[in-house]
Write an enzyme that holds these catalytic residues in place. Structure first.
Site, short mmCIF file in Angstrom:
data_model
loop_
_atom_site.label_atom_id
_atom_site.label_comp_id
_atom_site.label_asym_id
_atom_site.label_seq_id
_atom_site.Cartn_x
_atom_site.Cartn_y
_atom_site.Cartn_z
CE LYS A 65 -4.17 -2.32 2.55
NZ LYS A 65 -4.82 -1.80 1.69
CB SER A 174 -12.45 -0.38 -1.64
OG SER A 174 -12.31 -1.34 -0.79
#
Length: 343
Positions: A65, A174
């Site tokens: 990430k 998401s």
């Protein structure tokens, strides 16, 4: 070697295992050791979005990430690496535990919630990396930014990563950020795409190069919704679509330990659903926009199936967790074995 490492890592909690693996891959990258972990895949160059990829198998966003191990992942043989999702400001994500393994289904459920150190931190790590291959940067909105103002967050991130990315992925799919998936539909999608397209044009002039924009979509859409998304992407001049993110469905994991945990399901159970979306997109896009396929690739033949369905590139994440670096070469080899007319 990876099977032994996996046995040890799987004795730890999923998030501890993830963090330790990231540290090890990052350290291996700095020392130049990761190339020893697996044989390099054969060269299988492909041109997509105006970019030249050494092979069509990439790392999906979510594993790194913050861009902590860019060099390490690149040395494993990926044709491209996508980092993020990153947001304008740092945020901790959802409370732990928030990752769950379902090994009998070769699946993972996560509800991470875009935990990251913020876009400025990510950019500094990209600048420090030695990797000069294809780098995608996946951008999102902060948890506390109202959906009505989400475009502001995407534009902030786009401004900051533009000069450092080979392409930028806009994550509107998401399931772990409330309201985010609503941006995939109707006027919300059109307004977001229009704003992104205009900013892309401005940044192209400012930096002297056009950085492609890809939109990452969910697998939980009807065929009709998928067709509408495809039309909006073409109309707005987007450069690619990534299909797909994780699913809210629990088909294939019913009754398994952790199978009813909240979050997005990835791995083998999402394979057919994701590939179906690729097929629908391919039929509607008719080659006007490339498709990057992700979802359920746990064997090389699954990567080939995605290409046969209409994808130009593939990405792996959960399959990498279960199978390790060997899956990269296996996937490249399976695609290379396809008739050229198909791939």
């Amino acid at each position: 070697m990876y099977n032994l490492a996996r046995q040890l890592l799987f004795k730890l909690s999923p998030e501890t295992s993830h963090d330790l693996s990231l540290d090890l891959i990052g350290a291996g990258g700095r020392l130049g050791l990761n190339g020893l972990l697996s044989k390099s895949p054969a060269k299988l160059p492909v041109s997509v979005m105006g970019l030249e990829f050494p092979n069509p198998v990439g790392l999906a966003a979510g594993l790194d990430k913050n861009g902590a191990a860019i060099d390490g992942f690149a040395q494993l043989g990926f044709g491209f690496v996508e980092i993020g999702t990153v947001t304008p400001r740092p945020q901790p994500g959802n409370p732990k535990p928030r990752i769950f393994r379902l090994p009998h289904a070769e699946a993972i459920i996560n509800r991470m919630g875009f935990n990251n150190l913020g876009v400025d931190n990510l950019v500094s790590r990209v600048q420090a990396a030695k990797y000069r291959g294809i780098l995608g940067i996946n951008i999102g909105k902060n948890f506390d930014t109202p959906v009505e103002r989400a475009v502001d967050d995407y534009l902030i991130c786009l401004d900051k990563v533009y000069a450092h990315a080979s392409y930028v992925t806009v994550n509107v799919s998401s399931p772990n950020t409330p309201g985010l998936r609503s941006l995939q539909f109707g006027d919300s999608l059109k307004q977001l795409l229009q704003a992104l397209s205009l900013r892309q044009q401005e940044l192209t002039q400012r930096h002297g190069r056009r950085v492609p924009l890809a939109i990452k979509i969910a697998p939980d859409m009807s065929d009709e919704e998928t067709v509408l998304v495809a039309s909006a992407l073409i109309e707005s001049g987007m450069d690619a679509v990534i299909a797909t993110n994780t699913t809210l469905s629990r088909q294939g994991v019913e009754g398994l330990p952790h199978g009813d945990e909240a979050g997005g399901l990835s791995g083998a159970p999402v394979r057919e659903k994701s590939t179906h979306i690729v097929k629908v997109l391919a039929g509607e896009l008719a080659g006007r926009l490339p498709i990057i396929a992700a979802g359920g690739i746990t064997e090389g033949r699954h990567a080939a199936e995605k290409i046969a369905a209409g994808a130009s590139l593939v990405q792996i994440y959960s399959g990498f967790i279960y199978k390790g670096p060997a899956l990269i070469r296996e996937s490249v080899d399976a695609i290379a074995a396809m008739p050229p007319a198909v791939r």
